[in-house]
Design a protein around this motif. Structure first.
Motif, PDB file in Angstrom:
ATOM      1  N   LYS A  75       1.504  -5.280  -8.693  1.00  0.00           N
ATOM      2  CA  LYS A  75       0.253  -4.939  -8.015  1.00  0.00           C
ATOM      3  C   LYS A  75       0.525  -4.183  -6.715  1.00  0.00           C
ATOM      4  CE  LYS A  75      -4.086  -7.021  -6.438  1.00  0.00           C
ATOM      5  NZ  LYS A  75      -4.845  -8.307  -6.318  1.00  0.00           N
ATOM      6  N   MET A  76       1.553  -4.604  -5.963  1.00  0.00           N
ATOM      7  CA  MET A  76       1.901  -3.919  -4.711  1.00  0.00           C
ATOM      8  C   MET A  76       2.310  -2.476  -4.973  1.00  0.00           C
ATOM      9  SD  MET A  76       4.104  -6.989  -2.902  1.00  0.00           S
ATOM     10  CE  MET A  76       4.752  -5.971  -1.562  1.00  0.00           C
ATOM     11  N   LYS A 133      -0.733  -0.307  -6.236  1.00  0.00           N
ATOM     12  CA  LYS A 133      -1.646   0.015  -5.140  1.00  0.00           C
ATOM     13  C   LYS A 133      -1.079   1.116  -4.258  1.00  0.00           C
ATOM     14  CE  LYS A 133      -4.209  -2.147  -1.343  1.00  0.00           C
ATOM     15  NZ  LYS A 133      -4.466  -3.428  -0.609  1.00  0.00           N
ATOM     16  N   LEU A 187       8.612  -8.147  -4.520  1.00  0.00           N
ATOM     17  CA  LEU A 187       7.808  -6.975  -4.845  1.00  0.00           C
ATOM     18  C   LEU A 187       7.056  -7.232  -6.145  1.00  0.00           C
ATOM     19  CD1 LEU A 187       7.215  -4.031  -3.916  1.00  0.00           C
ATOM     20  CD2 LEU A 187       9.040  -3.293  -5.458  1.00  0.00           C
ATOM     21  N   ILE A 232       0.163  -1.877   4.089  1.00  0.00           N
ATOM     22  CA  ILE A 232       1.608  -2.069   4.130  1.00  0.00           C
ATOM     23  C   ILE A 232       2.068  -2.152   5.590  1.00  0.00           C
ATOM     24  CG2 ILE A 232       3.859  -1.105   3.534  1.00  0.00           C
ATOM     25  CD1 ILE A 232       2.622   0.142   1.102  1.00  0.00           C
ATOM     26  N   SER A 264       5.860  -6.022   4.308  1.00  0.00           N
ATOM     27  CA  SER A 264       5.757  -5.343   3.009  1.00  0.00           C
ATOM     28  C   SER A 264       6.735  -4.176   2.932  1.00  0.00           C
ATOM     29  CB  SER A 264       4.332  -4.837   2.779  1.00  0.00           C
ATOM     30  OG  SER A 264       3.426  -5.910   2.716  1.00  0.00           O
TER      31      SER A 264
END
Length: 210
Positions: free
Chosen positions: A156-157, A160, A153, A13, A17
């Protein structure tokens, strides 16, 4: 890792991000842990092609026998590949994902999961997710969280980030004394937090949400 640490402390990140996470009100590790799923997905076993049903989200296992084709229509790049099973065809179609032409290898088995449609006698999936058999087997083991999202967004982000935060968080103090938890049959706080995000079973999820 401290709960008040910025989200950029998590691997993968960066500034861009972090700005996307900020749109969802997520700035710190604590914010990540408190960002609760809106629901859960169950990844069922792949079905044979003769069990495909229109408008259902299903998974199939199929070998890629031809290199995917990429055509440009206006501002869209459309990647397609057709897979077969016992004379039943399924066309897989992705928009603006030309890299799949090199990702999907001829002769390899993949699991494709998406919403099934039918045009004439041919079945179709648009924007299906693709997995190796090993990846899909891992997903089948547990309920998969589905998070509320904002533009940019992805699920998956968030997943994780949550997984990293859970792995690195300290053992948190429970706000309720053990006597109160037992009296009202409440789960311990760390157990509840972990199983709301990454439940190991439906029973554990119900206990955690309570």
């Amino acid at each position: 890792m401290r709960l008040d640490a910025g989200i950029k402390e998590l691997k993968g990140i960066g500034e861009k991000s972090a700005a996307v996470f900020a749109k969802a009100g997520i700035y710190t590790i604590h914010d990540v842990l408190r960002y609760m799923p809106r629901g859960y997905e169950t990844f069922e076993a792949p079905v044979s092609f003769d069990k495909l049903q229109e408008e259902e989200i299903q998974a199939v296992a199929a070998f890629v026998t031809k290199q995917p084709a990429v055509v440009r229509i206006g501002r869209y790049q459309i990647t397609t590949v057709t897979v077969m099973e016992n004379d039943i065809s399924l066309q897989l179609r992705w928009f603006n994902m030309p890299f799949l032409r090199n990702t999907l290898k001829r002769g390899f088995l993949y699991i494709f999961r998406g919403r099934v449609t039918k045009k004439g006698k041919a079945y179709c999936m648009e924007q299906p997710k693709c997995y190796t058999p090993a990846e899909y087997q891992e997903l089948k083991k547990n309920l998969q969280p589905v998070y509320p999202l904002v533009q940019g967004l992805t699920n998956k982000m968030v997943s994780k980030a949550v997984r990293q935060a859970l792995e690195q968080m300290p053992n948190l103090d429970d706000p309720f004394p053990e006597e109160i938890r037992k009296r009202y049959q409440l789960a311990e706080y760390n157990f509840a937090l972990a199983n709301i995000h990454m439940p190991t079973s439906k029973d554990d999820l119900l206990i955690a949400r309570r």
